[in-house]
Design a protein around this motif. Structure first.
Motif, PDB file in Angstrom:
ATOM      1  N   ASP A 214       0.828  -1.214   0.000  1.00  0.00           N
ATOM      2  CA  ASP A 214       0.000   0.000   0.000  1.00  0.00           C
ATOM      3  C   ASP A 214       0.860   1.262   0.000  1.00  0.00           C
ATOM      4  O   ASP A 214       0.401   2.328   0.389  1.00  0.00           O
ATOM      5  CB  ASP A 214      -0.945  -0.003   1.201  1.00  0.00           C
ATOM      6  N   TRP A 215       2.117   1.153  -0.429  1.00  0.00           N
ATOM      7  CA  TRP A 215       2.994   2.317  -0.461  1.00  0.00           C
ATOM      8  C   TRP A 215       2.523   3.346  -1.486  1.00  0.00           C
ATOM      9  O   TRP A 215       2.642   4.552  -1.290  1.00  0.00           O
ATOM     10  CB  TRP A 215       4.422   1.874  -0.769  1.00  0.00           C
ATOM     11  N   PHE A 216       1.967   2.846  -2.597  1.00  0.00           N
ATOM     12  CA  PHE A 216       1.514   3.743  -3.661  1.00  0.00           C
ATOM     13  C   PHE A 216       0.133   4.314  -3.350  1.00  0.00           C
ATOM     14  O   PHE A 216      -0.684   3.681  -2.677  1.00  0.00           O
ATOM     15  CB  PHE A 216       1.443   3.003  -4.993  1.00  0.00           C
ATOM     16  N   HIS A 217      -0.108   5.520  -3.867  1.00  0.00           N
ATOM     17  CA  HIS A 217      -1.452   6.070  -3.943  1.00  0.00           C
ATOM     18  C   HIS A 217      -1.992   5.668  -5.319  1.00  0.00           C
ATOM     19  O   HIS A 217      -1.612   6.245  -6.344  1.00  0.00           O
ATOM     20  CB  HIS A 217      -1.440   7.592  -3.797  1.00  0.00           C
ATOM     21  N   TRP A 218      -2.860   4.693  -5.317  1.00  0.00           N
ATOM     22  CA  TRP A 218      -3.328   4.129  -6.583  1.00  0.00           C
ATOM     23  C   TRP A 218      -4.281   5.104  -7.275  1.00  0.00           C
ATOM     24  O   TRP A 218      -5.103   5.752  -6.626  1.00  0.00           O
ATOM     25  CB  TRP A 218      -4.008   2.790  -6.328  1.00  0.00           C
ATOM     26  N   PRO A 219      -4.215   5.189  -8.596  1.00  0.00           N
ATOM     27  CA  PRO A 219      -4.971   6.238  -9.301  1.00  0.00           C
ATOM     28  C   PRO A 219      -6.424   5.913  -9.596  1.00  0.00           C
ATOM     29  O   PRO A 219      -7.205   6.812  -9.924  1.00  0.00           O
ATOM     30  CB  PRO A 219      -4.189   6.393 -10.621  1.00  0.00           C
ATOM     31  N   GLN A 220      -6.815   4.649  -9.526  1.00  0.00           N
ATOM     32  CA  GLN A 220      -8.164   4.283  -9.955  1.00  0.00           C
ATOM     33  C   GLN A 220      -8.918   3.575  -8.836  1.00  0.00           C
ATOM     34  O   GLN A 220      -8.315   2.984  -7.935  1.00  0.00           O
ATOM     35  CB  GLN A 220      -8.092   3.420 -11.230  1.00  0.00           C
ATOM     36  N   SER A 253     -12.558   2.177  -2.785  1.00  0.00           N
ATOM     37  CA  SER A 253     -11.270   2.749  -2.409  1.00  0.00           C
ATOM     38  C   SER A 253     -10.398   2.856  -3.651  1.00  0.00           C
ATOM     39  O   SER A 253     -10.572   2.105  -4.621  1.00  0.00           O
ATOM     40  CB  SER A 253     -10.572   1.886  -1.354  1.00  0.00           C
ATOM     41  N   ALA A 254      -9.461   3.784  -3.624  1.00  0.00           N
ATOM     42  CA  ALA A 254      -8.486   3.915  -4.717  1.00  0.00           C
ATOM     43  C   ALA A 254      -7.414   2.865  -4.491  1.00  0.00           C
ATOM     44  O   ALA A 254      -6.548   3.008  -3.630  1.00  0.00           O
ATOM     45  CB  ALA A 254      -7.892   5.315  -4.721  1.00  0.00           C
ATOM     46  N   ALA A 255      -7.483   1.771  -5.234  1.00  0.00           N
ATOM     47  CA  ALA A 255      -6.567   0.648  -5.000  1.00  0.00           C
ATOM     48  C   ALA A 255      -6.276  -0.096  -6.284  1.00  0.00           C
ATOM     49  O   ALA A 255      -6.071  -1.310  -6.284  1.00  0.00           O
ATOM     50  CB  ALA A 255      -7.155  -0.298  -3.965  1.00  0.00           C
ATOM     51  N   CYS A 256      -6.230   0.615  -7.414  1.00  0.00           N
ATOM     52  CA  CYS A 256      -6.086  -0.066  -8.694  1.00  0.00           C
ATOM     53  C   CYS A 256      -5.377   0.842  -9.693  1.00  0.00           C
ATOM     54  O   CYS A 256      -5.456   2.071  -9.598  1.00  0.00           O
ATOM     55  CB  CYS A 256      -7.469  -0.463  -9.214  1.00  0.00           C
ATOM     56  N   VAL A 257      -4.690   0.236 -10.639  1.00  0.00           N
ATOM     57  CA  VAL A 257      -4.131   0.959 -11.770  1.00  0.00           C
ATOM     58  C   VAL A 257      -4.296   0.087 -13.018  1.00  0.00           C
ATOM     59  O   VAL A 257      -4.063  -1.124 -12.972  1.00  0.00           O
ATOM     60  CB  VAL A 257      -2.650   1.322 -11.560  1.00  0.00           C
ATOM     61  N   LYS A 258      -4.731   0.699 -14.094  1.00  0.00           N
ATOM     62  CA  LYS A 258      -4.823  -0.002 -15.372  1.00  0.00           C
ATOM     63  C   LYS A 258      -3.576   0.308 -16.179  1.00  0.00           C
ATOM     64  O   LYS A 258      -3.255   1.460 -16.435  1.00  0.00           O
ATOM     65  CB  LYS A 258      -6.065   0.442 -16.143  1.00  0.00           C
ATOM     66  N   ALA A 259      -2.871  -0.746 -16.558  1.00  0.00           N
ATOM     67  CA  ALA A 259      -1.665  -0.591 -17.368  1.00  0.00           C
ATOM     68  C   ALA A 259      -1.883  -1.255 -18.720  1.00  0.00           C
ATOM     69  O   ALA A 259      -2.592  -2.266 -18.820  1.00  0.00           O
ATOM     70  CB  ALA A 259      -0.458  -1.208 -16.662  1.00  0.00           C
ATOM     71  N   ARG A 260      -1.267  -0.681 -19.724  1.00  0.00           N
ATOM     72  CA  ARG A 260      -1.290  -1.289 -21.052  1.00  0.00           C
ATOM     73  C   ARG A 260       0.125  -1.729 -21.363  1.00  0.00           C
ATOM     74  O   ARG A 260       1.009  -0.889 -21.604  1.00  0.00           O
ATOM     75  CB  ARG A 260      -1.819  -0.320 -22.097  1.00  0.00           C
ATOM     76  N   VAL A 261       0.352  -3.010 -21.374  1.00  0.00           N
ATOM     77  CA  VAL A 261       1.670  -3.582 -21.630  1.00  0.00           C
ATOM     78  C   VAL A 261       1.693  -4.030 -23.083  1.00  0.00           C
ATOM     79  O   VAL A 261       1.140  -5.072 -23.441  1.00  0.00           O
ATOM     80  CB  VAL A 261       1.964  -4.756 -20.678  1.00  0.00           C
ATOM     81  N   LEU A 268      -4.029  -3.933 -12.242  1.00  0.00           N
ATOM     82  CA  LEU A 268      -3.319  -4.340 -11.030  1.00  0.00           C
ATOM     83  C   LEU A 268      -4.084  -3.775  -9.833  1.00  0.00           C
ATOM     84  O   LEU A 268      -4.236  -2.558  -9.699  1.00  0.00           O
ATOM     85  CB  LEU A 268      -1.889  -3.819 -11.041  1.00  0.00           C
ATOM     86  N   CYS A 269      -4.571  -4.678  -8.981  1.00  0.00           N
ATOM     87  CA  CYS A 269      -5.397  -4.269  -7.843  1.00  0.00           C
ATOM     88  C   CYS A 269      -4.698  -4.609  -6.534  1.00  0.00           C
ATOM     89  O   CYS A 269      -4.175  -5.710  -6.367  1.00  0.00           O
ATOM     90  CB  CYS A 269      -6.755  -4.975  -7.890  1.00  0.00           C
ATOM     91  N   ALA A 270      -4.704  -3.664  -5.628  1.00  0.00           N
ATOM     92  CA  ALA A 270      -4.183  -3.882  -4.283  1.00  0.00           C
ATOM     93  C   ALA A 270      -5.357  -4.022  -3.314  1.00  0.00           C
ATOM     94  O   ALA A 270      -6.486  -3.655  -3.631  1.00  0.00           O
ATOM     95  CB  ALA A 270      -3.284  -2.720  -3.868  1.00  0.00           C
ATOM     96  N   ASN A 357       5.122   8.533  -4.520  1.00  0.00           N
ATOM     97  CA  ASN A 357       4.325   7.321  -4.351  1.00  0.00           C
ATOM     98  C   ASN A 357       2.981   7.374  -5.073  1.00  0.00           C
ATOM     99  O   ASN A 357       2.053   6.665  -4.716  1.00  0.00           O
ATOM    100  CB  ASN A 357       4.111   7.020  -2.859  1.00  0.00           C
ATOM    101  N   GLU A 358       2.894   8.194  -6.087  1.00  0.00           N
ATOM    102  CA  GLU A 358       1.741   8.162  -6.977  1.00  0.00           C
ATOM    103  C   GLU A 358       2.106   7.408  -8.252  1.00  0.00           C
ATOM    104  O   GLU A 358       3.277   7.223  -8.565  1.00  0.00           O
ATOM    105  CB  GLU A 358       1.269   9.572  -7.316  1.00  0.00           C
ATOM    106  N   ILE A 359       1.082   7.001  -8.965  1.00  0.00           N
ATOM    107  CA  ILE A 359       1.284   6.294 -10.233  1.00  0.00           C
ATOM    108  C   ILE A 359       0.459   6.974 -11.315  1.00  0.00           C
ATOM    109  O   ILE A 359      -0.753   7.146 -11.162  1.00  0.00           O
ATOM    110  CB  ILE A 359       0.865   4.813 -10.134  1.00  0.00           C
ATOM    111  N   GLU A 360       1.131   7.349 -12.390  1.00  0.00           N
ATOM    112  CA  GLU A 360       0.442   7.763 -13.606  1.00  0.00           C
ATOM    113  C   GLU A 360       0.432   6.560 -14.548  1.00  0.00           C
ATOM    114  O   GLU A 360       1.507   6.044 -14.901  1.00  0.00           O
ATOM    115  CB  GLU A 360       1.161   8.936 -14.261  1.00  0.00           C
ATOM    116  N   PRO A 361      -0.732   6.059 -14.930  1.00  0.00           N
ATOM    117  CA  PRO A 361      -0.777   4.862 -15.769  1.00  0.00           C
ATOM    118  C   PRO A 361       0.101   4.948 -17.011  1.00  0.00           C
ATOM    119  O   PRO A 361       0.700   3.947 -17.418  1.00  0.00           O
ATOM    120  CB  PRO A 361      -2.264   4.750 -16.139  1.00  0.00           C
TER     121      PRO A 361
END
Length: 558
Positions: A214-220, A253-261, A268-270, A357-361
């Motif tokens: 939970d170190w990151f502040h998830w964007p979604q 809760s904000a606990a997810c990020v959508k990534a396009r690989v 990715l869900c925390a 500790n933020e994430i920009e997708p």
């Protein structure tokens, strides 16, 4: 729930009863079969109509019943199929029995499959005291690939297979009062796989993960809604009364990020479920579609490196379009003996402009996609393996680990710049040949044994190779990366550690910091080579400054 392997004799209760050779249009609900403390309890309730076609409707999840035959009361608490790795609740709630014990002692009376505190799959089997194993005995020191298997069936068409089964210990006990002698055997299991009968085609896949911190502040956001409906019917027919109430719980809760690989969308869900004693940092990767195991492993590896957080895989579950389980595979995870859980989260480059500790997708997707696109060229599976072992290594040997992956990356870089980097001091073969021929008589005239002369000539032949440090400096110059004094000193430390030289007393802190510089050098080379980022985080300097890739760390304490 009790031990489901004690139910083989109860299977007959589930078959359609006959009367005078004819089949009655009634059946005994298997929901009335309960197991409690190793005892089979049956609360008979005859149901009219055909038996259910699906095994799912025939097996309860969790049941509680009173023991008076005059009444029947059952309360079912069922976890949603998508909430967590299903291996434990499926294996203990599906009336399974072991039909092929593999290397285990047999015949088996009961079994329990669970994950231990290290998240490994462990099975406890109970047998008669005189049960034996039919597996061959291997002498101590034998190296082999463990392909031993155990197979389960439940009589409803549901089968499961355990692979890599390794008996660890056993304990025999005697109950003289009851005249019972039984053996309990503990075994490790590498993986358990199952496909559900009559399931629809797979449409979604969830990779179950641990160590999603939970170190990151998830964007979604992850929004949740649970509805519970309670209905009570009093009396029968038109004279009866039906009372219904519905309760809805909502949250998010904000606990997810959508990534396009590259071309793969993944979520990715925390905090997928509440952390607890058995769930440290639970999370998951959710895919639309059914990418194969190799693809999912690659996505997991590039995301782990991009996030600076080792994603521990527990297996995966495939789901139908309406999110019913189609199949699952649970594994005993590899976590470097649990050391990855103690590592701080340290991404190689900032994942957001505003905060560490933020994430920009988009930034996460750029790094992950760049690594995935050249996965084979980099041999990233091996690089990633070496990187995480280097991060977990102790200070006296960590420089060797980082040096090894830098050397592996250097070779890949050299292939990219083939012909542009000098690898020999005298590049012209004819000129070197003349020099070597001129040196030979000098060696022959030395008053040393003949075998020593041969060794000396071989050593002279190797002197034409450019020193590793010179090749590294040339390579970094081609990549437009500075090779700072701190990194150069750290590179020498790597050589000293590889040759077993102890860390001088009083320089322990410098040794630890040199390891950070080596990690930074690896990050800079890799990010530049695949064009994954233009900046990096300098973990070797105070306050972890963000620097352009071209800029080397300024030095100790800077």
């Amino acid at each position: 729930m009790g031990r489901e392997a004690q139910l083989p004799n109860c299977t007959s209760l589930l078959q359609p009863p006959t009367n005078g050779g004819g089949v009655r249009r009634s059946w005994i609900s298997p929901q009335s079969l309960l197991v409690s403390n190793g005892r089979t309890l049956f609360y008979g309730r005859e149901r009219s109509g055909p038996r259910p076609s699906s095994w799912r409707s025939a097996i309860p999840q969790v049941c509680h019943a009173n023991r008076e035959f005059g009444t029947f009361h059952r309360v079912s608490h069922r976890m949603s199929e998508f909430l967590w790795d299903p291996v434990e609740r499926t294996m203990t709630g599906s009336l399974l029995r072991i039909v092929d014990p593999g290397p285990l002692r047999a015949p088996i009376i009961s079994f329990v499959l669970r994950r231990n505190k290290d998240l490994d799959l462990v099975m406890e089997t109970t047998t008669a005291g005189d049960a034996v194993s039919s597996a061959p005995t291997y002498p101590p020191g034998t190296l082999r690939r463990n392909d031993d298997r155990v197979r389960w069936e439940n009589g409803f068409g549901f089968n499961a297979t355990g692979k890599g089964v390794q008996p660890l210990s056993f304990k025999t006990s005697n109950d003289h009062r009851r005249g019972v002698r039984e053996t309990v055997e503990i075994s490790s299991v590498h993986s358990v796989e199952a496909t559900f009968p009559d399931a629809d085609a797979p449409a979604h896949t969830i990779d179950w993960l641990e160590n999603v911190g939970d170190w990151f502040h998830w964007p979604q956001m992850i929004n949740c809604e649970r509805r519970v409906t309670e209905t009570r019917s009093i009396g029968l027919g038109s004279n009866g009364v039906t009372i219904t109430d519905e309760e809805t719980e909502q949250g998010g809760s904000a606990a997810c990020v959508k990534a396009r690989v590259v071309d793969i969308d993944v979520y990715l869900c925390a905090k997928w479920i509440e952390p607890g004693d058995r769930h440290r940092k639970p999370g998951c990767l959710i895919y639309r579609g059914t990418p194969d195991e190799k693809t999912r492993e690659r996505v997991r590896n590039v995301l782990s490196f991009s996030l600076g957080m080792f994603l521990v895989s527990l297996g995966h579950t495939a789901y139908s379009a309406d999110w019913k389980m189609v199949s699952f595979k649970a594994i005993s995870p590899y976590s470097i003996d649990g050391r990855v859980f103690d590592l701080p989260v340290m991404p190689p480059a900032p994942l957001a402009a505003r905060s560490r500790n933020e994430i920009e997708p988009a930034r996460l997707s750029r790094i992950a996609s760049a690594l995935y696109a050249v996965y084979d060229e980099l041999g990233f599976g091996d690089l990633n393996w070496g990187f995480w072992h280097a991060r977990c290594a102790t200070p006296h040997i960590a420089p060797v680990h980082f040096g090894a992956i830098i050397e592996a990356l250097r070779k890949t870089c050299a292939d990219r710049f083939s012909g542009q980097i000098a690898t020999k001091i005298v590049e012209d073969g004819e000129t070197w040949g003349k020099f070597f021929e001129a040196v030979k008589p000098l060696v022959e005239n030395l008053g040393i044994p003949a075998d020593r002369k041969h060794l000396l000539q071989e050593a002279i032949g190797r002197t034409n190779g450019m020193p590793h440090k010179a090749v590294m400096e040339d390579l970094l110059a081609r990549m437009k990366l500075e090779f700072g004094a701190s990194e150069s000193a750290a590179w020498r430390r790597r050589n000293a550690a590889a040759h077993g030289r102890a860390i001088p007393t009083g320089s322990e802190f410098e040794a630890i910091q040199d390891t950070k510089f080596l990690r930074g050098l690896f990050d800079r080379m890799l990010l530049r080579l695949v064009d994954a980022s233009d900046i990096y985080i300098d973990y070797g300097s105070l306050n972890f400054p963000i620097r352009p890739l071209a800029e080397a760390p300024k030095g100790r304490g800077v």
